[in-house]
Design a protein around this motif. Structure first.
Motif, short mmCIF file in Angstrom:
data_model
loop_
_atom_site.label_atom_id
_atom_site.label_comp_id
_atom_site.label_asym_id
_atom_site.label_seq_id
_atom_site.Cartn_x
_atom_site.Cartn_y
_atom_site.Cartn_z
N ALA A 186 -7.79 22.36 -10.16
CA ALA A 186 -7.36 21.00 -9.82
C ALA A 186 -5.89 20.82 -10.18
CB ALA A 186 -8.22 19.98 -10.55
N ILE A 187 -5.11 20.38 -9.21
CA ILE A 187 -3.71 20.04 -9.44
C ILE A 187 -3.64 18.51 -9.39
CG2 ILE A 187 -1.34 20.29 -8.62
CD1 ILE A 187 -2.30 22.84 -7.15
N VAL A 188 -3.42 17.89 -10.54
CA VAL A 188 -3.51 16.44 -10.66
C VAL A 188 -2.11 15.82 -10.57
CG1 VAL A 188 -4.38 14.52 -12.05
CG2 VAL A 188 -5.53 16.76 -12.14
N LEU A 189 -1.99 14.84 -9.68
CA LEU A 189 -0.71 14.17 -9.46
C LEU A 189 -0.83 12.69 -9.81
CD1 LEU A 189 0.21 15.71 -6.00
CD2 LEU A 189 0.94 16.50 -8.25
N LYS A 190 0.28 12.05 -10.09
CA LYS A 190 0.29 10.65 -10.49
C LYS A 190 0.14 9.73 -9.28
CE LYS A 190 2.87 10.98 -14.81
NZ LYS A 190 1.67 10.58 -15.58
N ALA A 191 -0.92 8.94 -9.31
CA ALA A 191 -1.17 8.01 -8.21
C ALA A 191 -0.11 6.92 -8.14
CB ALA A 191 -2.56 7.38 -8.38
N ALA A 192 0.45 6.56 -9.30
CA ALA A 192 1.49 5.52 -9.32
C ALA A 192 2.66 5.91 -8.42
CB ALA A 192 1.96 5.29 -10.75
N LEU A 193 2.86 7.20 -8.24
CA LEU A 193 3.92 7.68 -7.35
C LEU A 193 3.41 7.91 -5.94
CD1 LEU A 193 5.68 10.32 -9.64
CD2 LEU A 193 6.52 8.05 -9.05
N PHE A 194 2.34 8.68 -5.83
CA PHE A 194 1.98 9.22 -4.52
C PHE A 194 1.01 8.36 -3.72
CE2 PHE A 194 3.50 12.96 -6.91
CZ PHE A 194 4.59 13.25 -6.09
N ARG A 195 0.66 7.18 -4.20
CA ARG A 195 -0.01 6.22 -3.33
C ARG A 195 1.02 5.40 -2.54
NH1 ARG A 195 -5.27 6.90 -2.82
NH2 ARG A 195 -6.48 7.35 -4.70
N ARG A 196 2.28 5.58 -2.84
CA ARG A 196 3.34 4.94 -2.07
C ARG A 196 3.61 5.77 -0.82
NH1 ARG A 196 7.69 3.69 -6.94
NH2 ARG A 196 6.26 2.46 -8.27
N PHE A 197 3.75 5.09 0.30
CA PHE A 197 3.81 5.79 1.58
C PHE A 197 4.95 6.80 1.65
CE2 PHE A 197 5.42 6.10 5.96
CZ PHE A 197 4.30 6.66 6.56
N ALA A 198 6.15 6.39 1.26
CA ALA A 198 7.31 7.28 1.38
C ALA A 198 7.14 8.53 0.53
CB ALA A 198 8.58 6.54 0.98
N LEU A 199 6.63 8.36 -0.69
CA LEU A 199 6.43 9.51 -1.57
C LEU A 199 5.24 10.35 -1.11
CD1 LEU A 199 7.26 7.97 -5.04
CD2 LEU A 199 8.66 9.46 -3.63
N ARG A 200 4.29 9.70 -0.46
CA ARG A 200 3.16 10.45 0.12
C ARG A 200 3.66 11.42 1.19
NH1 ARG A 200 0.31 13.39 1.32
NH2 ARG A 200 -1.70 13.43 2.33
N VAL A 245 2.05 0.47 13.14
CA VAL A 245 2.63 1.48 12.25
C VAL A 245 1.72 2.71 12.15
CG1 VAL A 245 3.30 1.99 9.87
CG2 VAL A 245 3.98 -0.17 10.92
N LYS A 246 0.42 2.47 11.96
CA LYS A 246 -0.52 3.59 11.88
C LYS A 246 -0.57 4.33 13.21
CE LYS A 246 -4.48 3.30 9.90
NZ LYS A 246 -5.84 2.86 9.50
N ARG A 247 -0.53 3.59 14.30
CA ARG A 247 -0.58 4.22 15.63
C ARG A 247 0.59 5.18 15.81
NH1 ARG A 247 -0.88 -0.19 18.62
NH2 ARG A 247 1.33 -0.36 19.13
N LEU A 248 1.79 4.75 15.48
CA LEU A 248 2.97 5.59 15.63
C LEU A 248 2.90 6.82 14.72
CD1 LEU A 248 5.74 2.84 15.84
CD2 LEU A 248 5.01 4.37 17.69
N PHE A 249 2.50 6.57 13.48
CA PHE A 249 2.47 7.65 12.48
C PHE A 249 1.48 8.73 12.88
CE2 PHE A 249 0.70 9.52 8.57
CZ PHE A 249 1.86 10.00 7.97
N PHE A 250 0.24 8.35 13.20
CA PHE A 250 -0.79 9.34 13.47
C PHE A 250 -0.62 9.98 14.85
CE2 PHE A 250 -3.08 7.01 10.05
CZ PHE A 250 -3.18 8.09 9.18
#
Length: 392
Positions: free
Chosen positions: A61-75, A131-136
């Motif tokens: 398991a490689i555990v990452l900080k959700a406080a960072l990676f739940r943000r769209f840009a950092l995702r 936004v979701k339509r364009l992204f996906f």
């Protein structure tokens, strides 16, 4: 032994759709040994998922900080930069992305495998947030360039190949499953009583899913209005979180003649969903389009008579285990509801057929197909690279 990285950072904490698929895939991996060593990217705000990952023999398991990676840009940064970096530095042979988007560049160093859940962003673009339509749509257009594609139904694969016939990626249909043992169990009696009191329900038709235009909830409500007078003790329960573009539905409900008999239950957890399913008279899921239709399978596996749509993947899942209707025809939906509500023997017979049909879909099969596909992609591309080197 090959190393495969599975990206679980795309999953929301409230489990619907891809979240249900991912959690059950991980849990099944505890019981099925593959020919690869598995690594998982997990966010630290999801302790249940992290616990399931750590229970897999040999998993990392490689555990990452959700406080960072739940943000769209950092995702996006994680997916396009950090995951390729991890693949290069740690020697991962493949990366499996569970929900459309994936690392665009692998530089030939690792294989990209992507699960395609549906093609609604192309077939019904107006039913998605812009936004979701364009992204996906951006990522789906680039799927033909990856090394492996897993489709959750034959219908979804057919829809994809219709739009992208030039795709040369390895492809496999990987049907989803249901937790048959859990859904067969009797519900917690105390929880059933608590839900009945909380929502003021006794005899009811149930819908479970996100409240959004594609799910055709307005059509379901209008069908219920048509048959409600003939069944005065029956309510319609709509269980699921509010997605988007639901304002018209809420406004309609305020003026509905049956508004006192329509319950918006909101998001329900797995235990609450199980209790509601097991106590329902009918389960109705008449969506305009589904990549698989997991709620339909769960309704049948719970032993409740199920009504679903006769289009896209739903007939593939339902077989003769659910009553299929045209989702655009509210009169037909209403007739199906009325016929089953008025005939307990028909409900019982349909529920039995649904239960039998559901046994063809297990998470163990989903997982076995996935692991076998990993090996196929790794061997196929490895052989191609070897041949290329021999010819140079």
């Amino acid at each position: 032994m090959k190393n495969v990285l599975i990206d679980l950072t795309q999953l929301p904490l409230e489990r619907t759709g891809v979240g249900v698929y991912a959690v059950n895939y991980v849990r099944s991996l505890r019981r099925l040994a593959g020919l690869q060593r598995l690594h998982f990217l997990v966010l630290d705000d999801d302790p249940e998922l992290l616990r399931d990952v750590r229970a897999i023999p040999g998993a990392n398991a490689i555990v990452l900080k959700a406080a960072l990676f739940r943000r769209f840009a950092l995702r996006v940064l994680l997916e396009q930069c950090i995951i390729p970096f991890l693949a290069f530095t740690r020697g991962f042979d493949a990366v499996h992305s569970l929900h459309y988007s994936f690392p665009l560049c692998s530089f030939g160093r690792f294989k990209r495998i992507v699960t395609v859940c549906d093609m609604s962003f192309f077939l019904f673009p107006g039913l998605h947030v812009p936004v979701k339509r364009l992204f996906f749509r951006f990522f789906i257009r680039r799927l033909p360039k990856v090394e492996g594609l897993l489709f959750i139904s034959a219908s979804t694969m057919q829809d994809f190949m219709r739009d992208f016939p030039q795709c040369r990626a390895a492809r496999r249909v990987m049907p989803l499953g249901a937790d048959l043992a859990r859904l067969a169990q009797a519900p917690d009696a105390a929880l059933v009583q608590a839900l009945r009191a909380r929502f003021g329900i006794d005899r009811y038709i149930l819908y479970v899913g996100t409240v959004e235009p594609r799910k055709n909830i307005l059509g379901l409500v209008q069908a219920f209005e048509r048959c409600a007078a003939a069944h005065p003790g029956v309510k319609l329960v709509i269980a699921g979180k509010l997605g988007w573009d639901y304002e018209n539905l809420l406004q309609y409900l305020k003026s509905s003649a049956a508004r006192e008999r329509i319950v918006l239950a909101g998001y329900v957890n797995e235990a609450e969903k199980h209790a509601l399913l097991k106590s329902a008279l009918l389960f109705a899921y008449v969506s305009f389009y589904e990549g698989f239709g997991l709620p339909v399978l769960e309704g049948m596996a719970a032993g409740v008579a199920t009504i679903t749509s006769n289009i896209s993947s739903m007939p593939e899942v339902a077989g003769d285990g659910a009553l299929q209707v045209d989702p655009n025809d509210t009169a037909q939906i209403a007739a199906a509801m009325h016929g089953l509500l008025a005939d307990p023997a028909a409900r019982t017979a349909l529920a039995a057929r649904g239960l039998a049909q559901s046994r063809a879909f297990t998470w163990e099969n989903t997982t076995a197909v996935s692991l076998d596909f990993y090996q196929e992609v790794l061997e196929r591309n490895g052989m191609a690279a070897s041949l290329q080197r021999q010819n140079e």
